[in-house]
Motif scaffolding. Structure first.
Motif, PDB file in Angstrom:
ATOM      1  N   GLY A  35      53.999  40.894  54.134  1.00  0.00           N
ATOM      2  CA  GLY A  35      53.435  42.493  54.253  1.00  0.00           C
ATOM      3  C   GLY A  35      52.215  42.602  53.403  1.00  0.00           C
ATOM      4  N   TRP A  36      51.483  43.424  53.397  1.00  0.00           N
ATOM      5  CA  TRP A  36      50.283  43.789  52.664  1.00  0.00           C
ATOM      6  C   TRP A  36      50.836  45.250  51.882  1.00  0.00           C
ATOM      7  CZ3 TRP A  36      46.335  40.913  51.967  1.00  0.00           C
ATOM      8  CH2 TRP A  36      45.690  40.218  52.919  1.00  0.00           C
ATOM      9  N   PHE A  37      50.486  45.119  50.704  1.00  0.00           N
ATOM     10  CA  PHE A  37      50.723  46.165  49.519  1.00  0.00           C
ATOM     11  C   PHE A  37      49.352  46.669  48.914  1.00  0.00           C
ATOM     12  CE2 PHE A  37      55.381  46.861  49.425  1.00  0.00           C
ATOM     13  CZ  PHE A  37      55.677  45.593  50.028  1.00  0.00           C
ATOM     14  N   GLY A  50      53.478  45.641  57.165  1.00  0.00           N
ATOM     15  CA  GLY A  50      54.511  44.551  57.187  1.00  0.00           C
ATOM     16  C   GLY A  50      54.679  43.795  58.641  1.00  0.00           C
ATOM     17  N   VAL A  51      54.852  42.424  58.591  1.00  0.00           N
ATOM     18  CA  VAL A  51      55.241  41.949  60.001  1.00  0.00           C
ATOM     19  C   VAL A  51      56.255  41.144  59.837  1.00  0.00           C
ATOM     20  CG1 VAL A  51      53.566  40.213  59.622  1.00  0.00           C
ATOM     21  CG2 VAL A  51      54.204  40.396  61.957  1.00  0.00           C
ATOM     22  N   SER A  54      58.283  36.198  63.190  1.00  0.00           N
ATOM     23  CA  SER A  54      58.081  35.660  64.307  1.00  0.00           C
ATOM     24  C   SER A  54      56.613  36.538  64.808  1.00  0.00           C
ATOM     25  CB  SER A  54      58.904  36.101  65.524  1.00  0.00           C
ATOM     26  OG  SER A  54      59.331  37.293  65.608  1.00  0.00           O
ATOM     27  N   GLY A  55      56.247  37.593  64.148  1.00  0.00           N
ATOM     28  CA  GLY A  55      55.232  38.271  64.680  1.00  0.00           C
ATOM     29  C   GLY A  55      55.391  39.400  65.483  1.00  0.00           C
ATOM     30  N   SER A  56      56.802  39.814  66.139  1.00  0.00           N
ATOM     31  CA  SER A  56      57.189  40.373  67.022  1.00  0.00           C
ATOM     32  C   SER A  56      57.203  41.737  66.834  1.00  0.00           C
ATOM     33  CB  SER A  56      58.446  39.921  67.830  1.00  0.00           C
ATOM     34  OG  SER A  56      59.322  40.152  66.886  1.00  0.00           O
ATOM     35  N   ARG A  57      57.444  42.142  65.593  1.00  0.00           N
ATOM     36  CA  ARG A  57      57.554  43.673  65.169  1.00  0.00           C
ATOM     37  C   ARG A  57      56.628  43.731  63.601  1.00  0.00           C
ATOM     38  NH1 ARG A  57      61.709  45.189  62.788  1.00  0.00           N
ATOM     39  NH2 ARG A  57      62.668  43.039  62.270  1.00  0.00           N
ATOM     40  N   THR A  58      56.328  45.015  63.835  1.00  0.00           N
ATOM     41  CA  THR A  58      55.322  45.504  62.801  1.00  0.00           C
ATOM     42  C   THR A  58      55.881  46.900  62.003  1.00  0.00           C
ATOM     43  OG1 THR A  58      53.643  46.395  64.039  1.00  0.00           O
ATOM     44  CG2 THR A  58      53.233  44.058  63.365  1.00  0.00           C
ATOM     45  N   ARG A  67      44.791  52.900  62.009  1.00  0.00           N
ATOM     46  CA  ARG A  67      43.701  52.450  61.530  1.00  0.00           C
ATOM     47  C   ARG A  67      43.788  50.830  61.217  1.00  0.00           C
ATOM     48  NH1 ARG A  67      41.587  54.243  56.735  1.00  0.00           N
ATOM     49  NH2 ARG A  67      43.807  54.860  55.999  1.00  0.00           N
ATOM     50  N   PHE A  68      44.929  50.357  60.546  1.00  0.00           N
ATOM     51  CA  PHE A  68      44.865  49.218  60.319  1.00  0.00           C
ATOM     52  C   PHE A  68      45.845  48.368  60.990  1.00  0.00           C
ATOM     53  CE2 PHE A  68      44.570  49.870  55.306  1.00  0.00           C
ATOM     54  CZ  PHE A  68      43.359  50.490  55.606  1.00  0.00           C
ATOM     55  N   THR A  69      45.694  47.048  61.221  1.00  0.00           N
ATOM     56  CA  THR A  69      46.452  46.173  62.091  1.00  0.00           C
ATOM     57  C   THR A  69      46.874  44.790  61.167  1.00  0.00           C
ATOM     58  OG1 THR A  69      45.361  46.940  64.033  1.00  0.00           O
ATOM     59  CG2 THR A  69      46.749  44.902  64.231  1.00  0.00           C
ATOM     60  N   ILE A  70      48.197  44.445  61.301  1.00  0.00           N
ATOM     61  CA  ILE A  70      48.636  43.487  60.552  1.00  0.00           C
ATOM     62  C   ILE A  70      48.967  42.478  61.718  1.00  0.00           C
ATOM     63  CG2 ILE A  70      51.173  44.100  60.476  1.00  0.00           C
ATOM     64  CD1 ILE A  70      51.129  42.928  57.753  1.00  0.00           C
ATOM     65  N   SER A  71      48.526  40.992  61.419  1.00  0.00           N
ATOM     66  CA  SER A  71      48.888  40.133  62.011  1.00  0.00           C
ATOM     67  C   SER A  71      49.171  38.792  61.416  1.00  0.00           C
ATOM     68  CB  SER A  71      47.721  39.835  63.324  1.00  0.00           C
ATOM     69  OG  SER A  71      46.582  39.524  62.704  1.00  0.00           O
ATOM     70  N   ARG A  72      49.646  37.805  61.997  1.00  0.00           N
ATOM     71  CA  ARG A  72      49.922  36.547  61.447  1.00  0.00           C
ATOM     72  C   ARG A  72      49.639  35.389  62.283  1.00  0.00           C
ATOM     73  NH1 ARG A  72      55.948  36.444  59.251  1.00  0.00           N
ATOM     74  NH2 ARG A  72      55.270  34.528  58.703  1.00  0.00           N
ATOM     75  N   ASP A  73      49.196  34.369  61.822  1.00  0.00           N
ATOM     76  CA  ASP A  73      49.041  33.102  62.627  1.00  0.00           C
ATOM     77  C   ASP A  73      49.819  32.045  62.044  1.00  0.00           C
ATOM     78  OD1 ASP A  73      48.070  30.693  63.998  1.00  0.00           O
ATOM     79  OD2 ASP A  73      46.173  31.087  63.843  1.00  0.00           O
TER      80      ASP A  73
END
Length: 127
Positions: A35-37, A50-51, A54-58, A67-73
């Motif tokens: 997550g980001w804080f 937060g994500v 698996s990246g399937s839920r945020t 406005r913001f989008t969280i993602s992961r690789d």
């Protein structure tokens, strides 16, 4: 030992965009929620996004939803936060964090439930 290093913070004008990155090293993040804080001077650290592992839920704070989008690789062990339509009230130090509960079904919003933290990157939005 997991280490998290954020980057991408900068000074930007209101209405602008930034993309934050958080690179993990020392341990694979595949099975863990991240997550980001953020924390502004004189204020408590607050959940931004937060994500799940698996990246399937945020999940997002109301103040940044839309406005913001969280993602992961997971292949790169990296977390991202795309921030658009930035406002002066978004000014803060931004931190990434990892919840080391294996495949946790819950994306936590409470800082103390995260186990590892980065050192932070500063985002300043001018009006």
């Amino acid at each position: 030992q997991l280490q998290l290093v954020e980057s991408g913070g900068d000074l930007v004008q209101a209405g602008g965009s930034l993309r934050l990155s958080c690179l993990g090293s020392g341990k694979n993040l595949d099975n863990y929620n991240v997550g980001w804080f953020r924390q502004a001077p004189g204020k408590e650290r607050e959940f931004v996004a937060g994500v799940n592992w698996s990246g399937s839920r945020t999940a997002y704070a109301d103040s940044v939803q839309g406005r913001f989008t969280i993602s992961r690789d997971n292949a790169k062990n990296t977390l991202f936060l795309q921030m658009n339509s930035l406002q002066p009230e978004d000014t803060a130090a931004y931190y990434c964090a990892a919840d080391m509960t294996d495949k946790n079904p819950h994306i936590h919003r409470i800082p103390k439930l995260y186990d590892y933290w980065g050192q932070g990157t500063q985002v300043t939005v001018s009006s």
